[in-house]
Each structure stands twice: as C-alpha cells, then as structure tokens.
Design a protein around this motif. Structure first.
Motif, PDB file in Angstrom:
ATOM      1  N   ALA A 411       0.828  -1.201   0.000  1.00 59.69           N
ATOM      2  CA  ALA A 411       0.000   0.000   0.000  1.00 59.69           C
ATOM      3  C   ALA A 411       0.862   1.251   0.000  1.00 59.69           C
ATOM      4  O   ALA A 411       0.547   2.238  -0.680  1.00 59.69           O
ATOM      5  N   MET A 412       1.956   1.232   0.769  1.00 59.32           N
ATOM      6  CA  MET A 412       2.852   2.385   0.802  1.00 59.32           C
ATOM      7  C   MET A 412       3.470   2.631  -0.583  1.00 59.32           C
ATOM      8  O   MET A 412       3.584   3.777  -1.032  1.00 59.32           O
ATOM      9  N   ALA A 413       3.886   1.558  -1.257  1.00 58.49           N
ATOM     10  CA  ALA A 413       4.488   1.712  -2.585  1.00 58.49           C
ATOM     11  C   ALA A 413       3.480   2.284  -3.580  1.00 58.49           C
ATOM     12  O   ALA A 413       3.799   3.181  -4.378  1.00 58.49           O
ATOM     13  N   LEU A 414       2.238   1.776  -3.555  1.00 55.76           N
ATOM     14  CA  LEU A 414       1.217   2.303  -4.458  1.00 55.76           C
ATOM     15  C   LEU A 414       0.914   3.761  -4.127  1.00 55.76           C
ATOM     16  O   LEU A 414       0.771   4.602  -5.026  1.00 55.76           O
ATOM     17  N   ALA A 415       0.808   4.085  -2.845  1.00 53.39           N
ATOM     18  CA  ALA A 415       0.514   5.455  -2.448  1.00 53.39           C
ATOM     19  C   ALA A 415       1.611   6.419  -2.926  1.00 53.39           C
ATOM     20  O   ALA A 415       1.326   7.539  -3.344  1.00 53.39           O
ATOM     21  N   GLU A 416       2.862   5.980  -2.871  1.00 57.22           N
ATOM     22  CA  GLU A 416       3.945   6.841  -3.328  1.00 57.22           C
ATOM     23  C   GLU A 416       3.850   7.083  -4.831  1.00 57.22           C
ATOM     24  O   GLU A 416       4.092   8.204  -5.315  1.00 57.22           O
ATOM     25  N   ARG A 417       3.465   6.063  -5.589  1.00 60.55           N
ATOM     26  CA  ARG A 417       3.293   6.257  -7.039  1.00 60.55           C
ATOM     27  C   ARG A 417       2.128   7.208  -7.321  1.00 60.55           C
ATOM     28  O   ARG A 417       2.213   8.038  -8.228  1.00 60.55           O
ATOM     29  N   VAL A 418       1.054   7.088  -6.556  1.00 63.77           N
ATOM     30  CA  VAL A 418      -0.081   7.994  -6.725  1.00 63.77           C
ATOM     31  C   VAL A 418       0.325   9.425  -6.386  1.00 63.77           C
ATOM     32  O   VAL A 418      -0.036  10.384  -7.077  1.00 63.77           O
TER      33      VAL A 418
END
Length: 503
Positions: A411-418
């Motif tokens: 979730a952290m990795a996806l949030a950073e991409r967003v």
C-alpha cells in the motif's frame, strides 16, 4: 450493481447481493434475473445456429434424393402422393444452391450461390407471369419419357415465393425486421400446405409438394438464427406475466383458427373447400404478425426500462462529480473485502488521500475549478488500481482506496506512485504550481472484523503527513507509542487543526 470502476475489477461478483436491506437490492435482483434470461435466449439462438448446417445438409440430402428419383424413375422420392403434386428438378436445383449458400463459410460464396438461385427463380417467374416459352433447363431436367405416364410436375407459385423469401433472408444482414418478415412468409406458405394436408384436401396449392414443403422448412430453419432477436425471444421464454400471456395467446390463436377453418369446411364444403386452407393460413399469419408487433413493442419498452433502471442503479452507488464509488458502495464492498481477507488469510490495506490546500484552490479560482480538479483526480485514481480494488470519494477533497490481498508495504508503494502522479500531472488552473496530496496508509489487523479501525489508523497517518509538511506518504504510527496516542484525537479536532494550518 456496482459502479463502472468496480464492475471492471470484479465482474464475477456483479450478481451478488449485499446484506443491507434496501429497495436497490430488489432492483439488483430483478436486473440479474433479466440478464440471466437474455443470456438464456442468446444460448438458444446459438444452439439453433449450431444446428443450421445440419438443417442445410438435410435439405441437400432431400434434394439429391428427389433428383435420384427422376434418374431412377422412383416416383416415391419426388412424388410421394399423386394428388399432392411433385418436386420439379428445377426446385431441387434452386434449393441446392440455397443450401450451399448456408453451408458456405464465406459471405462472398453465400451471396454468390443465393444470387444464382434468385436468377433461376426470376427466370421461372417470367415464364409464370408472361407465359413465355418453357425454360430450356426445365425441359432438359424433365428427362426422357418414362414407360409409365407421369403427372405434371412444375415449380409453382407457392414454391417460387417460399424460395424467394428464403433467398431474401439469406441476403439481408443479420437480425433485420425484413429478414424476419421474409422467414415468416416462407413459414406461412409452408403452413398453407400443412393445413391443407391436415384437412385431407388437395395440398398442391401453387404446385408445392410435400417434399418441396420439407425442403423449404429445412432451409427456413437453417436461416432462422440469422434473424432471431434475443430480446424478443427472451420476452417469449421468460417467466413474467407478459410472456406467459403472449405464449398462451399464440397457442390459442393457432388452435382457434385451425378449428375455425375445420368448422367452415364442415358447414359448407362446396364453397370453402378450395380456399379454406389459404384463408386459415392467412389468419394465422395475421395473428402471428400481430403478436410479433406486440412482442417488438414490449421488447422495446423492456429495453428502455432496463436502461433507465441501470442508470438509476449506477447513480445510487456512484459519486456524481468524480464517477467513483460513493459511501454506500464503499460500505458494501468493504464488508465483502474484509470477509474475504479473514476467510482466505490475505492482506487488506486502505489508503486515505487528501488534496493539499484544496480550500485555497476554491477560494482563489472558484468552486468550478475545484470541481474540475476533483474530476481529474477521479479520472486518475482507477488507473492505479487492479480489478479487485476500489476507489471511493470519502468526502470533500478526500479519497479512500481499498486494496485487496495487499499488505502495508504494498500500500505504501502504491501510495507513493499515486503521490508522484498527482505532483507530475496535476497543476493549479493557472499552472503556477503542482497539485500535491498527503496520504495515509494502514492495513487490516488479523483480529479486526471491520475496516473502521484500519480507516482510523489511515486517518491518523494522514494527519501526520499533513503536520509533516504535506505531499508525503505516512504509515500508521507504532501501536502503543505516545505519538500514536496523540494522533488518536477525535477527527473533528484533527480536521480543525489542519484547517488552521492550511490557512
């Protein structure tokens, strides 16, 4: 029915109903049943379509048998009943061309065979209408004289019209009203002969024999799937009151008209014996045409009703501004996602997104600019999600993501991409600065039965991201720490502090 973004992610769950007792659930069940009935009608059409080559092959076999009867002088093959007329070789040749058209796998070959058959039919029609010289082909196909006298056999009016109607049905594009009308005409002409046989009368009306009737029926069945409408067929086969009424009306009309014709023959056969079969068949065709018109009207009304119902269902679970799921759709999806995560032992994460200084955007550029920014965010977020995830508008400028089978690190990795996507692709209306977002992440703990606690932790992480300078992603605070206790303040207090900091 869930919003469009969610339907793309998990199509297998579209027909499932939630646990919330609301009127929309009844509408969803009705919609699922309608879809199932339409799929059943399409399956029936596909089964008929799968048999069309067999119908065409059967017509070819009957045609060759009729021609063999001429070659071997076996009258039973082309003239089973002397009073019923026979099948002329020209009829068999035209029917062979039409059957070859249905057996052809290429549209070009289908059209070529059909046009050739229509040419022969037009040649014969000219002879019947203007009494020109007999067709050389017909005279040649009659063959030499046989030892026994043979009743006259010809390609008559009924055969000509039936084969011409079938040819038109083949040439017309799929599922047209004219194509279905042509098939109804062919079936009606065959019905004339069948009704005449059922009355034990002379069935050679227009020179159409029992063998020719069989050939025409097989060819019409080979073309039936080409023009059947799934909605109309579904309306006739469903369990609704209207469908049962239509089926009963059709059965009673056919039986009633046939019995009426039989009574007419019994009352005064000297006047009715010649025209009764034709009259009854015309009455049947008219009744069928009336029913088909009613079916078409009801089918159109049903399609319109389903479109309006689907639009209402989408509105009930979709945020009108962003096109994402609303709170009701989020609650329904979250309950299923949590149950699946606990049952399968997979992770479940939530990501809470808040647009930085959104109030300043509204104050400086107006609410219309703020709405455009929210629509752009609603357009971007689904691109980062899988089919099994969900994006919802949580309120105001906040958005919430549910990531199934995902742990906190994912979730952290996806949030950073967003976050980087927002910074790179979104700017203020005047282009003076990028639009950034603060993001908080959390995951569902093994002992938790609802998603509320995970959302609370993501909210606390979001508050930390705001206090930490914005435009950043924060995980939930460590459990039991003093910092965690500080971030667990009531939401309205945290939001008030954030508003003050934003101003």
């Amino acid at each position: 029915m869930l919003p469009a973004t969610q339907r793309r992610r998990d199509p297998a769950r579209q027909d499932q109903t939630g646990t919330i007792d609301m009127p929309i659930e009844t509408a969803r069940q009705i919609s699922a049943r309608n879809v199932a009935e339409i799929r059943g009608a399409i399956r029936i059409i596909r089964r008929i379509e799968a048999q069309q080559r067999r119908f065409a092959a059967a017509a070819v076999s009957v045609c060759f048998a009729s021609l063999a009867g001429y070659a071997l002088d076996l009258r039973l093959l082309y003239l089973p009943l002397a009073e019923g007329g026979g099948t002329h070789p020209l009829t068999a040749v035209v029917a062979l061309l039409l059957a070859s058209a249905r057996l052809s796998r290429q549209r070009r070959g289908e059209v070529a065979f059909t046009i050739l058959a229509l040419g022969l039919l037009a040649w014969r029609a000219a002879e019947l209408l203007w009494q020109v010289a007999p067709l050389p082909l017909e005279r040649w196909l009659d063959g030499p004289e046989r030892a026994l006298p043979r009743p006259p056999v010809e390609l008559g009016h009924n055969t000509l019209m039936a084969l011409a109607a079938i040819s038109a049905a083949i040439l017309l594009r799929h599922r047209t009203a004219l194509g279905m009308a042509a098939l109804v005409t062919a079936f009606g002409i065959c019905g004339t002969v069948i009704v005449a046989y059922s009355y034990a009368l002379d069935a050679a009306l227009g020179g159409m024999s029992p063998v020719t009737t069989l050939i025409a029926l097989l060819l019409a069945l080979a073309c039936l799937s080409r023009h059947l409408d799934p909605m109309a067929l579904r309306l006739l086969l469903s369990d609704s009151t209207v469908s049962r009424m239509l089926r009963r009306q059709l059965l009673l009309a056919m039986c009633g008209f046939w019995i009426g014709g039989l009574l007419l023959l019994q009352l005064d056969p000297t006047e009715w014996v010649a025209g009764a079969p034709l009259i009854v068949t015309v009455m049947l065709v008219v009744a069928a045409a009336g029913l088909m018109s009613s079916v078409a009207m009801l089918s159109s009304a049903e399609s319109e009703r389903q479109r309006h119902q689907a639009a209402l269902e989408r509105l009930s679970v979709t945020d009108a501004l962003t096109g994402l799921a609303n709170r009701w759709a989020f609650d329904l999806f979250a309950s299923r996602a949590v149950a699946a995560a606990r049952r399968e032992g997979t992770g479940l994460a939530v990501v809470l997104i808040d647009i930085d200084r959104f109030k300043l955007v509204n104050d400086r550029f107006g609410h219309a600019a703020g709405d455009r920014l929210l629509r752009e965010v609603g357009h971007l977020l689904p691109r980062w999600l899988r089919r099994s995830d969900l994006a919802a508008r949580w309120g105001g400028e906040e958005f919430l993501l549910i990531l199934t089978t995902t742990r906190l690190t994912g979730a952290m990795a996806l949030a950073e991409r967003v976050r980087r996507c927002f910074e790179d692709r979104l700017t203020l209306p005047d282009g003076s600065a990028p639009v950034t977002a603060s993001i908080g992440c959390a995951e569902l703990l093994p002992h938790e039965e609802t998603i509320d606690a995970a959302i609370s932790r993501a909210d606390a992480a979001l508050y930390r991201a705001k206090n930490g300078g914005r435009n950043r992603v924060e995980p939930p605070p460590a459990r039991g720490s003093r910092k965690d206790a500080e971030t667990e303040a009531p939401p309205h207090r945290r939001r008030s502090a954030d508003r003050v900091a934003a101003s």
